[in-house]
Design an enzyme around this catalytic site. Structure first.
Site, PDB file in Angstrom:
ATOM      1  N   HIS A 164       0.857  -1.187   0.000  1.00 41.96           N
ATOM      2  CA  HIS A 164       0.000   0.000   0.000  1.00 41.96           C
ATOM      3  C   HIS A 164       0.890   1.234   0.000  1.00 41.96           C
ATOM      4  O   HIS A 164       1.724   1.416   0.888  1.00 41.96           O
ATOM      5  CB  HIS A 164      -0.924   0.016   1.217  1.00 41.96           C
ATOM      6  CG  HIS A 164      -1.839   1.205   1.238  1.00 41.96           C
ATOM      7  ND1 HIS A 164      -3.086   1.207   0.632  1.00 41.96           N
ATOM      8  CD2 HIS A 164      -1.689   2.442   1.783  1.00 41.96           C
ATOM      9  CE1 HIS A 164      -3.660   2.376   0.803  1.00 41.96           C
ATOM     10  NE2 HIS A 164      -2.831   3.150   1.494  1.00 41.96           N
ATOM     11  N   CYS A 165       0.727   2.086  -0.990  1.00 36.14           N
ATOM     12  CA  CYS A 165       1.531   3.306  -1.124  1.00 36.14           C
ATOM     13  C   CYS A 165       0.763   4.470  -0.520  1.00 36.14           C
ATOM     14  O   CYS A 165      -0.300   4.853  -1.018  1.00 36.14           O
ATOM     15  CB  CYS A 165       1.858   3.571  -2.593  1.00 36.14           C
ATOM     16  SG  CYS A 165       2.801   5.086  -2.873  1.00 36.14           S
TER      17      CYS A 165
END
Length: 275
Positions: free
Chosen positions: A122-123
């Site tokens: 997850h960025c």
């Protein structure tokens, strides 16, 4: 979880703010300072070439950033009729509700409330999960962001060198620039605009190195045919030639995606079997 959700909102806004400040400094400060006499400037002057290069890098970085956000993770819960709600999807992935039905490398993200196929991570700077649909755009985003920061760093050092009549020939000059500038700023010998540019130099250096590190690490995983989620979970994937792994992510027409920000062109990100 509340802190992570807050970070998921603040980090994209922070990145967009830094991008806007960088664009303003480049267009209205660095590039005009390169024109000594605009009436006699040739067509292919260093200033114009630098401006064209910066616009190319910025357009690709911002374009791929938008494509990473638009390419949302797959909502597999609805397509497989697993029911509604995050709990149902999470139970399906854990195998507690439907044993053996979870797909390999598929992950439910509680921040996105969606299921991502070929989940990588997850960025927070994009507020989105990186998976099969936006992996190539994420790599291009990291690449062009690092190059844009390097370009801004070089232009900023040239501006500071001319404004303060100093030389960066000595490698230690950049390391001692910040403490020396802080002392001059509080003594009144340094302008606020010059101090701001000096602070941005170190920010560009940090962001550029971080994005370059992300890009290199991601390329290494792609060559091995793995994702960060697989490495973290200890999943063993089927060994394949590195050319096939690259083509799976970047597609056959990879050069088009390298020059302009486009969606996955000719890529076929198939799921790998876990031994």
């Amino acid at each position: 979880m509340l802190v992570l959700r807050l970070l998921n909102v603040v980090a994209p806004a922070y990145f967009l703010c830094i991008s806007l400040v960088t664009f303003v400094l480049q267009i209205f400060l660095f590039i005009p300072s390169m024109f000594r006499d605009p009436s006699t400037t040739p067509l292919f002057s260093p200033a114009l070439l630098h401006g064209a290069l910066f616009l190319f890098l910025s357009a690709n970085a911002l374009g791929n950033y938008v494509l990473v956000i638009q390419s949302s993770p797959e909502d597999l819960g609805k397509s497989l009729n697993l029911g509604e709600g995050a709990e149902v999807v999470a139970d399906w992935l854990d195998g507690s509700r439907f044993p053996g039905s979870a797909l390999p490398s598929t992950h439910f993200c509680r921040l996105c409330s969606r299921v991502t196929q070929r989940h990588d991570h997850h960025c927070f700077f994009t507020g989105n999960c990186i998976g099969s649909k936006n992996m190539r755009n994420f790599v291009m985003f990291c690449l062009y962001t690092s190059l844009a920061c390097l370009d801004s760093l070089v232009a900023g050092m040239a501006y500071i060198s001319a404004a303060l009549s100093m030389s960066f020939a000595n490698p230690l000059a950049f390391l001692t620039l910040l403490p020396h500038s802080i002392s001059q700023f509080f003594s009144g010998a340094l302008l606020s605009s010059e101090m701001f540019v000096i602070l941005m130099l170190y920010l560009w250096l940090g962001i550029g190195l971080a994005c370059a590190g992300f890009c290199c690490h991601q390329m290494l995983l792609i060559l091995r045919g793995q994702t960060r989620y697989q490495v973290r979970k200890g999943m063993v994937v089927r060994a394949r030639p590195w050319r096939e792994n690259l083509q799976e992510v970047f597609g056959k027409r990879w050069l088009l995606g390298l020059l302009i920000p486009v969606l996955n062109v000719g890529s076929d990100y198939r799921g790998q079997k876990v031994k």
